[in-house]
Design an enzyme around this catalytic site. Sequence first.
Site, PDB file in Angstrom:
ATOM      1  N   LYS A  84      18.227 -15.237   1.996  1.00 33.97           N
ATOM      2  CA  LYS A  84      17.026 -15.577   1.221  1.00 33.97           C
ATOM      3  C   LYS A  84      16.962 -16.793   0.294  1.00 33.97           C
ATOM      4  O   LYS A  84      17.996 -17.184  -0.483  1.00 33.97           O
ATOM      5  CB  LYS A  84      16.653 -14.227   0.155  1.00 33.97           C
ATOM      6  CG  LYS A  84      15.429 -13.673   0.192  1.00 33.97           C
ATOM      7  CD  LYS A  84      15.320 -12.459  -0.827  1.00 33.97           C
ATOM      8  CE  LYS A  84      13.903 -12.169  -1.111  1.00 33.97           C
ATOM      9  NZ  LYS A  84      13.739 -11.256  -2.143  1.00 33.97           N
TER      10      LYS A  84
HETATM   11  O1  G3P Z   1      10.185  -8.751  -3.197  1.00 34.56           O
HETATM   12  C1  G3P Z   1      10.080  -9.486  -4.379  1.00 34.56           C
HETATM   13  C2  G3P Z   1      10.093  -8.707  -5.465  1.00 34.56           C
HETATM   14  O2  G3P Z   1      11.464  -8.109  -5.670  1.00 34.56           O
HETATM   15  C3  G3P Z   1       9.721  -9.132  -6.813  1.00 34.56           C
HETATM   16  O3  G3P Z   1       8.867  -8.275  -7.002  1.00 34.56           O
HETATM   17  O4  G3P Z   1       7.895  -7.012  -9.034  1.00 34.56           O
HETATM   18  O5  G3P Z   1       9.407  -8.461  -9.756  1.00 34.56           O
HETATM   19  O6  G3P Z   1       7.442  -9.316  -9.079  1.00 34.56           O
HETATM   20  P1  G3P Z   1       8.260  -8.316  -8.612  1.00 34.56           P
END
Ligand code: G3P
Length: 216
Positions: A84
């Site tokens: 990533k």
């Molecule tokens: O896949 C990306 C994710 O982990 C981010 O999610 O909810 O932290 O914006 P969030």
Amino acid sequence: MKIFIDSADIKEIREVAGWGILDGVTTNPSLVCKTGRPFKECVQDILAAVNGPVSVEAVSTDSSGMIKEGEDWAKLDPDKVTVKIPMTVEGLKAVCGLTERSIKTNVTLVFSMNQALLASRAGATFISPFVGRLDDISQDGMDLIHDIVGMIDDYGFDTEVISASIRHPLHVIESIRAGCHIATIPYDILLKMTKHPLTDAGIKKFYEDYQKIPRT
Ligand code: G3P
């Protein structure tokens, strides 16, 4: 649409793998931090549990550091490890270098069409637009998914789009409607996706009627 779980929690990942629906896993440093476990140990357990791409975040800020991290992670499982890479100029250089080495990449923290175009042209295997974080700042995240999927289809790019930062089941439904290739979904939302009140009511009624059937 393929289903990835967005988690570093090995219990959640093993549980969902057991449902027979899991195509891959995405992690990030925040998710690994929540587990309280060492990074490498976490990744090794996930690779053993899942038959598909596992995204592991590089944390260097320069391309050579990201490439070195990617090479090290790929040694664990060259088929499954997907590095990533954050959407920066150094990240683009790293995607190019890792692609030359046949190491899969997932360009993360994508918030615009221009970023998606650049990541795709650099050779990204996957790109991850963050839907929820755009919604958080009053910009419709799903619009971006529609636009990026349209671009990938129109130009015949090989990159697959991962709908990421999913916050509720409607984000999943909208990702399907947009023709997105993959959604990476947190465990609690996967659980919500299994539910419907009419399913519960139907099970209850069938069980009640079953009890009334005369026993021979
Ligand atoms: O896949 C990306 C994710 O982990 C981010 O999610 O909810 O932290 O914006 P969030």
